[in-house]
Design an enzyme around this catalytic site. Structure first.
Site, PDB file in Angstrom:
ATOM      1  N   LYS A 107       0.850  -1.195   0.000  1.00  0.00           N
ATOM      2  CA  LYS A 107       0.000   0.000   0.000  1.00  0.00           C
ATOM      3  C   LYS A 107       0.888   1.248   0.000  1.00  0.00           C
ATOM      4  O   LYS A 107       1.899   1.308   0.693  1.00  0.00           O
ATOM      5  CB  LYS A 107      -0.896   0.023   1.246  1.00  0.00           C
ATOM      6  CG  LYS A 107      -1.847  -1.139   1.372  1.00  0.00           C
ATOM      7  CD  LYS A 107      -3.119  -0.969   0.635  1.00  0.00           C
ATOM      8  CE  LYS A 107      -3.936   0.171   1.186  1.00  0.00           C
ATOM      9  NZ  LYS A 107      -5.119   0.431   0.375  1.00  0.00           N
ATOM     10  N   SER A 108       0.445   2.272  -0.728  1.00  0.00           N
ATOM     11  CA  SER A 108       1.224   3.505  -0.812  1.00  0.00           C
ATOM     12  C   SER A 108       1.329   4.204   0.542  1.00  0.00           C
ATOM     13  O   SER A 108       2.332   4.860   0.829  1.00  0.00           O
ATOM     14  CB  SER A 108       0.633   4.451  -1.858  1.00  0.00           C
ATOM     15  OG  SER A 108      -0.688   4.815  -1.523  1.00  0.00           O
ATOM     16  N   TYR A 110       1.879   2.890   3.447  1.00  0.00           N
ATOM     17  CA  TYR A 110       3.068   2.359   4.113  1.00  0.00           C
ATOM     18  C   TYR A 110       4.340   2.719   3.344  1.00  0.00           C
ATOM     19  O   TYR A 110       5.344   3.106   3.937  1.00  0.00           O
ATOM     20  CB  TYR A 110       2.958   0.850   4.307  1.00  0.00           C
ATOM     21  CG  TYR A 110       2.093   0.457   5.484  1.00  0.00           C
ATOM     22  CD1 TYR A 110       2.344   0.945   6.755  1.00  0.00           C
ATOM     23  CD2 TYR A 110       1.025  -0.416   5.327  1.00  0.00           C
ATOM     24  CE1 TYR A 110       1.559   0.583   7.848  1.00  0.00           C
ATOM     25  CE2 TYR A 110       0.231  -0.785   6.411  1.00  0.00           C
ATOM     26  CZ  TYR A 110       0.511  -0.279   7.665  1.00  0.00           C
ATOM     27  OH  TYR A 110      -0.271  -0.632   8.745  1.00  0.00           O
ATOM     28  N   ALA A 111       4.319   2.589   2.029  1.00  0.00           N
ATOM     29  CA  ALA A 111       5.504   2.872   1.213  1.00  0.00           C
ATOM     30  C   ALA A 111       6.001   4.302   1.432  1.00  0.00           C
ATOM     31  O   ALA A 111       7.207   4.547   1.500  1.00  0.00           O
ATOM     32  CB  ALA A 111       5.202   2.635  -0.260  1.00  0.00           C
ATOM     33  N   THR A 131       1.453 -15.085   3.969  1.00  0.00           N
ATOM     34  CA  THR A 131       2.457 -14.546   4.886  1.00  0.00           C
ATOM     35  C   THR A 131       3.004 -13.267   4.281  1.00  0.00           C
ATOM     36  O   THR A 131       3.393 -13.231   3.110  1.00  0.00           O
ATOM     37  CB  THR A 131       3.585 -15.568   5.137  1.00  0.00           C
ATOM     38  OG1 THR A 131       3.019 -16.719   5.785  1.00  0.00           O
ATOM     39  CG2 THR A 131       4.680 -14.993   6.013  1.00  0.00           C
ATOM     40  N   GLU A 133       5.644  -9.843   4.655  1.00  0.00           N
ATOM     41  CA  GLU A 133       6.839  -9.306   5.283  1.00  0.00           C
ATOM     42  C   GLU A 133       6.780  -7.797   5.206  1.00  0.00           C
ATOM     43  O   GLU A 133       6.578  -7.230   4.125  1.00  0.00           O
ATOM     44  CB  GLU A 133       8.105  -9.793   4.588  1.00  0.00           C
ATOM     45  CG  GLU A 133       9.350  -9.224   5.258  1.00  0.00           C
ATOM     46  CD  GLU A 133      10.484  -8.950   4.295  1.00  0.00           C
ATOM     47  OE1 GLU A 133      10.474  -7.877   3.658  1.00  0.00           O
ATOM     48  OE2 GLU A 133      11.366  -9.804   4.185  1.00  0.00           O
ATOM     49  N   GLN A 152      -2.108  -4.791  -1.832  1.00  0.00           N
ATOM     50  CA  GLN A 152      -3.135  -5.009  -2.849  1.00  0.00           C
ATOM     51  C   GLN A 152      -2.760  -6.205  -3.714  1.00  0.00           C
ATOM     52  O   GLN A 152      -1.630  -6.308  -4.193  1.00  0.00           O
ATOM     53  CB  GLN A 152      -3.304  -3.788  -3.739  1.00  0.00           C
ATOM     54  CG  GLN A 152      -4.429  -3.991  -4.749  1.00  0.00           C
ATOM     55  CD  GLN A 152      -4.657  -2.772  -5.619  1.00  0.00           C
ATOM     56  OE1 GLN A 152      -3.798  -2.405  -6.407  1.00  0.00           O
ATOM     57  NE2 GLN A 152      -5.811  -2.159  -5.458  1.00  0.00           N
ATOM     58  N   TYR A 166       0.153 -25.306  -8.505  1.00  0.00           N
ATOM     59  CA  TYR A 166       0.820 -25.405  -7.199  1.00  0.00           C
ATOM     60  C   TYR A 166       0.281 -26.600  -6.420  1.00  0.00           C
ATOM     61  O   TYR A 166       1.032 -27.343  -5.796  1.00  0.00           O
ATOM     62  CB  TYR A 166       0.608 -24.104  -6.419  1.00  0.00           C
ATOM     63  CG  TYR A 166       1.514 -23.959  -5.226  1.00  0.00           C
ATOM     64  CD1 TYR A 166       2.821 -23.490  -5.380  1.00  0.00           C
ATOM     65  CD2 TYR A 166       1.079 -24.293  -3.949  1.00  0.00           C
ATOM     66  CE1 TYR A 166       3.662 -23.356  -4.289  1.00  0.00           C
ATOM     67  CE2 TYR A 166       1.911 -24.164  -2.851  1.00  0.00           C
ATOM     68  CZ  TYR A 166       3.205 -23.697  -3.023  1.00  0.00           C
ATOM     69  OH  TYR A 166       4.036 -23.568  -1.937  1.00  0.00           O
TER      70      TYR A 166
END
Length: 184
Positions: A107-108, A110-111, A131, A133, A152, A166
């Site tokens: 998300k911007s 946080y960035a 998970t 990070e 996102q 997978y």
């Protein structure tokens, strides 16, 4: 391969349980936004965190990761130490269709604070909690807010289903619940 819009995401989430719990519209009242956006889904971070610590002077080894390098916390606000990281997970459980590959971007909000969210692609027919990070690239402590938007997910539909998914490969992170540490 084409990027899928909000109505496709809604349909898959409701009919095929691709995302649970699912939020049908963007929520943003006094929180970091989450829910369906025009061409993606903004997932929330749960309140389970594993905070990196170097108390035991451990070496970070992806082939032999020591859980002693992490401190568990269940909290609504997680503080990431300067130049460190935490592992967390999404509130949402994902079930990816066989003909879809999912890419995640931070998300911007946080960035713009120097907090980077990293997630590897969600492969066709993978399922589980994702998970996450969070890396704090700043020299200051940083906050992560549980049950609010973290990243996102973008859904790319292939022109045809893959030969081997997978699930077919019995991937090692299939069906993960909670924060999952590295494995070989």
């Amino acid at each position: 391969m084409s990027l899928q819009p909000d109505h496709w995401i809604r349909q898959q989430a409701i009919e095929n349980k691709m995302i649970e719990p699912f939020v049908e519209s963007q929520r943003k009242d006094n929180v970091i936004s989450y829910g369906v956006s025009s061409y993606g889904y903004d997932a929330r971070v749960a309140n389970e965190f594993k905070i990196f610590t170097n108390v035991d002077s451990a070496v970070v080894d992806p082939k032999n990761f020591s859980p002693n390098s992490l401190v568990d916390r269940e909290t609504d606000i997680c503080i990431i130490p300067p130049n460190s990281f935490v592992l967390a997970r999404t509130v949402e459980y994902f079930r990816i269709p066989r003909d879809v590959l999912v890419i995640c971007l931070g998300k911007s909000t946080y960035a713009r604070c120097g907090i980077i969210v990293n997630v590897t692609p969600l492969e066709p027919e993978w399922e589980g909690h994702v998970t996450l990070e969070f890396s704090n690239t700043t020299p200051l402590p940083a906050k992560i807010y549980a049950n609010e938007g973290a990243c996102q997910f973008l859904f790319f539909k292939g022109d045809s289903p893959c030969d081997v998914s997978y699930k077919d490969r019995s991937g090692k992170y299939m069906g993960q619940q909670g924060v999952t540490l590295p494995k070989i």
